[in-house]
Design an enzyme around this catalytic site. Structure first.
Site, PDB file in Angstrom:
ATOM      1  N   GLY A   1      33.873  75.535  94.257  1.00  0.00           N
ATOM      2  CA  GLY A   1      34.885  76.502  94.670  1.00  0.00           C
ATOM      3  C   GLY A   1      36.306  76.040  94.443  1.00  0.00           C
TER       4      GLY A   1
ATOM      5  CB  CYS B   1      19.166 104.228  86.516  1.00  0.00           C
ATOM      6  SG  CYS B   1      19.505 104.178  84.748  1.00  0.00           S
TER       7      CYS B   1
ATOM      8  CB  CYS C   1      15.462 102.869  83.766  1.00  0.00           C
ATOM      9  SG  CYS C   1      16.546 102.147  85.006  1.00  0.00           S
TER      10      CYS C   1
ATOM     11  CB  CYS D   1      21.133 100.375  84.565  1.00  0.00           C
ATOM     12  SG  CYS D   1      19.731 100.727  85.614  1.00  0.00           S
TER      13      CYS D   1
ATOM     14  CB  CYS E   1      18.884 100.074  81.770  1.00  0.00           C
ATOM     15  SG  CYS E   1      18.710 101.861  81.957  1.00  0.00           S
TER      16      CYS E   1
END
Lengths: 278, 266
Positions: free
Chosen positions: A31, A240, A243, A265, A271
Site C-alpha cells: 500500500g 447481462c 450471457c 458484461c 461474458c
C-alpha cells in the site's frame, strides 16, 4: 527501426532493474507508494505508461500476456498495448483470464478468480488517495507517515451528507493491512472485495505521477466506511443482455436515440464463456 | 526591575499542576530576534492574553508553542511532557485531541470545500469516530452551541458570513473537548457588534468547559473581557506580565503605558 532493434520488452535492462527494485519495495510495504524514475513511453500519459513500465519489468519470454481496458480485450487501449508487447517482447498473448500469467488492466479486475502465480498490473492515473482533499504533496506524505487519515473519512461523510449514501462508486479508498490508505485505481467499487486476500500479485503503476505500489498475495484490504453506512459493492440491477449473468459488473450501452439501452458484461472474456455455444 | 522579576521565574522547572510551562523560549531569524527568553506558566482554566504591537514576537511565540516553528532554545512542558522532544505523531495526536488552534482568518482554520458538519466532524473522525449518526449529532449539537442554525449543517463555509465562519471554526476546534486553546486574533476583521457577540460566546464556552486559553491579540478590549492574566511583549521580549486589570489599570513599563493610553475612547 525494426522491432528487433528493441531490447526485450522495450525498456533497457538497467531501467527494468530500477523498476523491479521499486516493485519489490512496494511488495515489502503493502500500500505504500514507492517513487520511481518513470520513463517516457511511446504513448501519451493517461494511456497506461505506468502500467506498461511495470509490465515490461515483470515480463519474461515465457509469459502469456492479457491486456484489458474497462474489462474488454478489444478496445483501443488494450489492443495497442497488447500489440506493443507482441512487437517488442514477442510474448504469447491471450484473452483467456485463466491461461494468462500476466494481466495488465485498466479500471477492472477480471470476473474469473485469479490464481497463485498470476500478476495483475493496474494502470493508475492518480495514486494519491488524499490528493483531492489535500493538494500539497509533502503534507499528504506526512499524513501517510503519521496515519493521519481523518480527512479521508471526511470525504465519505460529505458523500452521505449530500447524497444520503456513500456515492463514491469507483477509486473507492481502501486500507491495506490496517496501515496505508490506498487508491485502488479507478476500478468500480464492485471490484474492491476482489482486492482482498487475492492469490495473485497485484501491482499498481502510475507513470506520470512516478509511483509504484503493490499488494502481495493474501493481503488484507478493507474498504473504508462508517459503522452505520457500511461499504457495499454495487452493480446495475439487470442481467447481462448477452450471457444473462447476474453476478458480473455491467456496462450500460445506449443502443439508439429513443432511450433504448442494454446492459452487458464489462468483462468480455467472462461474458463469452458464459454464453451458450451458438 | 521587572527584568529581574521575570528572570527569577524563568529558571526552575515548571510547577506541578501547570498545564503549560514555558521556559526561556528563544527563536531567532538569523541575526534578528523573533522572541527571546519568554517564560510563563498557564494553569488549567486560566485565560492568558499576549498583547504587543506588530512585530513584537507574538506570532513567533505562538508558532513555537504550537510546533509550527522550532525554537532555538528553551523548553515547553505540556501537562509535564516535553513538547520539543515529543515525536511528531504524538504531537499531532495532541493537536487533534487536547489542543485547538483558532486562526485569525477562518479560511486558514476551516476546510472551505467541506460542509459545516464535515468541518466540525473532522476532528472526531481523525480520532477514530466511525459512526455517521453520532458524528452528525455531535456536529449539530456544536453548531447549536455556537449559534449556527441547524439547517445550515450541509452548507459550505463560503456561504457563511465572516462572524459565522469564525464561530464555525471555534465549534470545529472545541468538538473534541480540548484542554488548551490557542487563539490568534480571533476577532480580527470582524465588525464591532459581531466581535461583541463572539467574545460573549467565547467567554461562555471558556467558563463552561474550563478551557485554558492563550489568546494573542493587539486589541486590549478583547483581553480585558477574556483574559485573567496578561503578558505584554515588545521587541521579542516579555516586558511586563501580571493580572489583566492590574496591568491595564496600573501599567509599570513605559511601553505598556503608551499602549494603554493609545486605545481610542468612544
Amino acid at each position: 527501426m525494426t522491432a528487433a532493434a528493441y531490447n526485450f520488452a522495450y525498456l533497457d535492462e538497467q531501467t527494468k532493474r530500477m523498476i523491479r527494485r521499486a516493485i519489490l519495495k512496494g511488495i515489502a510495504v503493502p500500500g505504500y507508494q514507492v517513487p520511481f524514475a518513470s520513463r517516457e513511453m511511446p504513448m501519451p500519459y493517461g494511456w497506461g505508461t505506468g502500467g506498461v513500465q511495470v509490465t515490461a519489468a515483470c515480463l519474461t519470454p515465457e509469459d502469456v500476456l492479457k491486456v484489458i481496458d474497462q474489462g474488454a480485450d478489444d478496445t483501443t487501449n488494450a489492443v495497442s498495448i497488447r500489440r506493443f508487447f507482441q512487437r517488442t517482447a514477442g510474448v504469447a498473448v491471450t484473452e483467456d483470464t485463466g491461461t494468462a500469467t500476466l494481466i495488465q488492466t485498466r479500471h477492472r479486475i477480471p470476473e474469473t478468480p485469479l490464481a497463485e502465480g498470476q500478476i495483475l498490473v493496474f494502470q493508475v492515473p492518480i495514486p494519491e488517495p488524499l490528493r483531492f482533499l489535500e493538494p500539497r504533496e509533502p503534507e499528504t506524505r506526512r499524513m501517510h507517515a503519521l496515519e493521519d487519515y481523518g480527512l479521508m473519512q471526511v470525504k465519505l461523510y460529505e458523500d452521505i451528507a449530500r447524497h444520503g449514501a456513500i456515492a463514491t462508486s469507483y477509486a473507492y479508498p481502501v486500507r491495506v493491512e490496517g496501515r496505508y490508505v490506498m487508491d485502488p485505481s479507478p476500478i468500480p467499487k464492485f471490484d474492491n472485495p476482489k482486492l482482498a486476500d487475492s492469490p495473485a500479485i497485484q501491482l499498481f503503476g502510475a507513470g506520470r505521477e512516478q509511483r509504484i505500489y503493490a499488494l502481495p498475495p493474501y493481503t488484507a484490504v478493507v474498504s473504508l466506511d462508517f459503522d452505520d453506512h457500511p461499504f457495499a459493492a454495487t452493480r446495475a440491477d439487470h442481467p447481462c443482455h448477452l450471457c444473462g449473468a447476474t453476478d458480473s459488473y455491467l456496462d450500460e450501452v445506449i443502443v439508439d436515440d429513443q432511450g433504448g439501452r442494454m446492459f452487458v458484461c464489462s468483462d468480455t472474456d467472462h461474458c463469452r464463456k458464459q454464453r451458450p455455444a451458438p | 526591575m521587572s527584568e529581574a522579576k521575570i528572570l527569577a521565574k524563568d529558571f526552575g522547572p515548571g510547577p506541578a499542576g501547570a498545564l503549560l510551562s514555558v521556559r526561556r523560549l528563544t527563536r531567532r531569524y538569523g541575526a534578528r530576534v523573533g522572541c527571546a527568553d519568554v517564560g510563563f506558566d498557564l494553569w488549567p482554566g486560566e485565560v492568558m492574553g499576549i498583547v504587543g504591537e506588530s512585530g513584537s514576537g507574538k506570532s513567533t511565540l505562538l508558532a513555537c508553542l504550537t510546533g509550527h516553528l522550532a525554537p532555538d532554545a528553551g523548553t515547553i512542558l505540556f501537562d509535564g511532557r516535553d513538547m520539543l522532544a515529543m515525536p511528531e505523531a504524538e504531537r499531532r495526536r495532541l493537536g487533534r485531541t487536547d489542543w485547538a488552534f483558532v486562526h485569525q482568518n477562518p479560511r486558514d482554520g476551516l476546510r472551505m470545500g467541506v460542509s459545516a458538519g464535515g468541518n466540525v466532524g473532522e476532528r472526531l473522525m481523525a480520532v477514530g469516530a466511525r459512526h455517521y449518526g453520532t458524528i452528525r449529532a455531535a456536529a449539530a449539537d456544536w453548531l447549536g452551541r455556537v449559534e449556527i442554525a441547524a439547517d445550515r449543517i450541509d452548507d459550505r463555509p463560503p456561504a457563511f458570513s465572516g462572524g459565522m465562519q469564525q464561530r464555525l471554526q471555534i465549534a470545529r476546534n472545541l468538538v473534541t473537548g480540548p484542554r488548551l486553546v490557542f487563539m490568534d486574533e480571533p476577532t480580527g476583521g470582524l465588525d464591532v457588534s459581531v466581535q461583541a457577540r463572539l467574545l460573549d460566546l467565547l467567554r461562555g464556552l471558556v467558563r463552561e468547559m474550563g478551557l485554558s486559553v492563550l489568546i494573542v491579540t493587539h486589541d486590549l478590549a478583547v483581553v480585558r473581557l477574556l483574559a485573567d492574566r496578561l503578558m505584554v511583549m515588545q521587541g521579542g521580549r516579555v516586558i511586563e506580565q501580571g493580572l489583566t486589570d492590574q496591568v491595564l489599570d496600573d501599567p509599570q513599563e513605559a511601553y505598556t503605558q503608551l499602549l494603554v493610553s493609545s486605545v481610542l475612547q468612544v
